[in-house]
Every structure is written in structure tokens, then in C-alpha cells.
Design a protein around this motif. Structure first.
Motif, PDB file in Angstrom:
ATOM      1  N   GLN A 117     -24.626  41.848  17.523  1.00 36.45           N
ATOM      2  CA  GLN A 117     -23.637  41.272  16.607  1.00 36.45           C
ATOM      3  C   GLN A 117     -22.246  41.689  17.040  1.00 36.45           C
ATOM      4  N   LEU A 118     -21.346  40.726  17.003  1.00 36.44           N
ATOM      5  CA  LEU A 118     -19.932  40.981  17.230  1.00 36.44           C
ATOM      6  C   LEU A 118     -19.205  40.536  15.964  1.00 36.44           C
ATOM      7  N   GLN A 119     -18.669  41.506  15.223  1.00 39.00           N
ATOM      8  CA  GLN A 119     -18.038  41.227  13.932  1.00 39.00           C
ATOM      9  C   GLN A 119     -16.531  41.278  14.092  1.00 39.00           C
ATOM     10  N   ALA A 120     -15.910  40.107  14.103  1.00 33.70           N
ATOM     11  CA  ALA A 120     -14.456  40.027  14.247  1.00 33.70           C
ATOM     12  C   ALA A 120     -13.795  40.080  12.875  1.00 33.70           C
ATOM     13  N   SER A 121     -12.663  40.751  12.817  1.00 29.11           N
ATOM     14  CA  SER A 121     -11.910  40.844  11.568  1.00 29.11           C
ATOM     15  C   SER A 121     -10.433  41.044  11.880  1.00 29.11           C
ATOM     16  N   GLY A 122      -9.609  40.932  10.833  1.00 26.01           N
ATOM     17  CA  GLY A 122      -8.187  41.198  10.991  1.00 26.01           C
ATOM     18  C   GLY A 122      -7.296  39.983  10.982  1.00 26.01           C
ATOM     19  N   GLY A 123      -7.874  38.805  10.950  1.00 26.34           N
ATOM     20  CA  GLY A 123      -7.057  37.604  10.915  1.00 26.34           C
ATOM     21  C   GLY A 123      -6.358  37.439   9.579  1.00 26.34           C
TER      22      GLY A 123
END
Length: 119
Positions: free
Chosen positions: A2-8
Motif C-alpha cells: 500500500q502507498l498512502q498519499a496525503s497532504g493535498g
């Protein structure tokens, strides 16, 4: 994996944002980690990449404004985005890529995080 992107988010032109990509199921220090983006109606493009050896590469439109880095202890990759422009508006995706010792190519993608830059 899993690659969990955040911060947008939504910011004004000239502002900064930092995106994070938390990885599980793989060790980022052994992969080439990258950020791609896709704006509406456009093809996905490379924003920045960092190899397992620490070499970095940037898209021409973000060079000098964006910085990719990684924290191996946290198994997380970051994208620091400064001096944001409306043209940076896109969904940003985290990517992990490797060619194993047995020459198997592996490629993983996160779910994307939306960055909107208003003028």
C-alpha cells in the motif's frame, strides 16, 4: 503493498504544501520512489523521483520549486512543493518501482491526493 498519499489541499498561488506517501508492504529504500501528477484532460507526468541510491530527478516544470525526499525509518516519501502555481493543480500519485535481482519488474501506485492551486 500500500502507498498512502496525503497532504493535498486547496492553496493560493505562491503557497507551499508537503505531500507524504507512507508505504507498507515494501521497503522504500530499495525502490525508486516517485511522484507523478495528472491534471484534467492531460496525461500523467513525472514530477520527481528518488532512486534507491538517493539520486533525484525532476520534471522541468517543477525543478527548483519542488523537492523529493524520503525517511527510511518511517518508510515514507515526501514531496515539498514551494511557490505553487495554478498549473500545478492536479491529482498527485505516489509510485514505487523496482527491478529485482531476478529481473522481475514491479510497479505500485497509490490512490492519489488532489492539489488545487488558486490564482
Amino acid at each position: 503493498v500500500q502507498l498512502q498519499a496525503s497532504g493535498g489541499g486547496l492553496v493560493q498561488a505562491g503557497a507551499s504544501l508537503r505531500l507524504s506517501c507512507a508505504a507498507s508492504g515494501l521497503t522504500i529504500s530499495t525502490y525508486t520512489m516517485a511522484w507523478f501528477r495528472q491534471a484534467p484532460g492531460k496525461q500523467r507526468e513525472l514530477v520527481a523521483a528518488i532512486t534507491s541510491g538517493g539520486n533525484t530527478n525532476y520534471g522541468s516544470s517543477v525543478k527548483g520549486r519542488f523537492t523529493i525526499s524520503r525517511d527510511n525509518a518511517k518508510n515514507t516519501v515526501y514531496l515539498q512543493m514551494n511557490s505553487l502555481k495554478p498549473g500545478d493543480t492536479a491529482v498527485y500519485y505516489c509510485n514505487a518501482e523496482i527491478v529485482t535481482d531476478s529481473l522481475v519488474y514491479k510497479d505500485f501506485w497509490g490512490q492519489g491526493t488532489l492539489v488545487t492551486v488558486s490564482s
